[in-house]
Design an enzyme around this catalytic site. Structure first.
Site, PDB file in Angstrom:
ATOM      1  N   MET A   1       0.854  -1.186   0.000  1.00 35.33           N
ATOM      2  CA  MET A   1       0.000   0.000   0.000  1.00 35.33           C
ATOM      3  C   MET A   1       0.893   1.240   0.000  1.00 35.33           C
ATOM      4  SD  MET A   1      -2.897   1.397   2.674  1.00 35.33           S
ATOM      5  CE  MET A   1      -1.958   1.460   4.160  1.00 35.33           C
ATOM      6  N   PRO A   2       0.884   2.035  -1.060  1.00 41.10           N
ATOM      7  CA  PRO A   2       1.636   3.277  -1.070  1.00 41.10           C
ATOM      8  C   PRO A   2       1.016   4.300  -0.117  1.00 41.10           C
ATOM      9  CG  PRO A   2       0.943   2.672  -3.308  1.00 41.10           C
ATOM     10  CD  PRO A   2       0.253   1.764  -2.350  1.00 41.10           C
ATOM     11  N   VAL A   3       1.869   4.929   0.666  1.00 43.12           N
ATOM     12  CA  VAL A   3       1.447   6.019   1.535  1.00 43.12           C
ATOM     13  C   VAL A   3       2.193   7.262   1.078  1.00 43.12           C
ATOM     14  CG1 VAL A   3       1.383   6.918   3.881  1.00 43.12           C
ATOM     15  CG2 VAL A   3       1.030   4.478   3.476  1.00 43.12           C
ATOM     16  N   ALA A  38      -5.823   1.338  -2.699  1.00 41.48           N
ATOM     17  CA  ALA A  38      -4.625   1.001  -1.923  1.00 41.48           C
ATOM     18  C   ALA A  38      -3.755   2.216  -1.623  1.00 41.48           C
ATOM     19  CB  ALA A  38      -3.796  -0.034  -2.672  1.00 41.48           C
ATOM     20  N   ALA A  40      -2.869   5.721  -0.031  1.00 40.35           N
ATOM     21  CA  ALA A  40      -3.235   6.621   1.065  1.00 40.35           C
ATOM     22  C   ALA A  40      -2.479   7.932   0.891  1.00 40.35           C
ATOM     23  CB  ALA A  40      -2.885   5.999   2.412  1.00 40.35           C
TER      24      ALA A  40
END
Length: 66
Positions: A1-3, A38, A40
Site C-alpha cells: 500500500m503506497p502512503v 490502496a 493513502a
C-alpha cells in the site's frame, strides 16, 4: 500500500486537498500498478511559525519581517 505524505503550510482549502489527493492517487495507481483504494494520502498542515526556509520563519515573511 503506497502512503504519500504531503507536508505543506496550513491554509489550503479542503477542495484543493481533495483535488490534489484525487490527482496523486490516480497517478500513483497508474505508475505503481495498484488499485486506487490502496493509495493513502496524508496531509500534514504546518503552521507558518513552525516552518523556516533560509533561516527565516514563514510567519515572519508573511508579516514582512524579513
Amino acid at each position: 500500500m503506497p502512503v504519500i505524505r504531503v507536508e505543506l503550510l496550513a491554509g489550503r482549502s479542503v477542495e484543493q486537498k481533495r483535488e490534489f489527493a484525487r490527482s496523486v492517487t490516480e497517478l500513483a495507481s497508474d505508475v505503481l500498478g495498484c488499485s486506487q483504494a490502496a493509495v493513502a494520502v496524508i496531509f500534514d498542515d504546518v503552521a507558518r511559525h513552525d516552518w523556516a526556509n533560509g533561516g527565516h520563519l514563514e510567519s515572519d515573511k508573511a508579516a514582512g519581517k524579513t
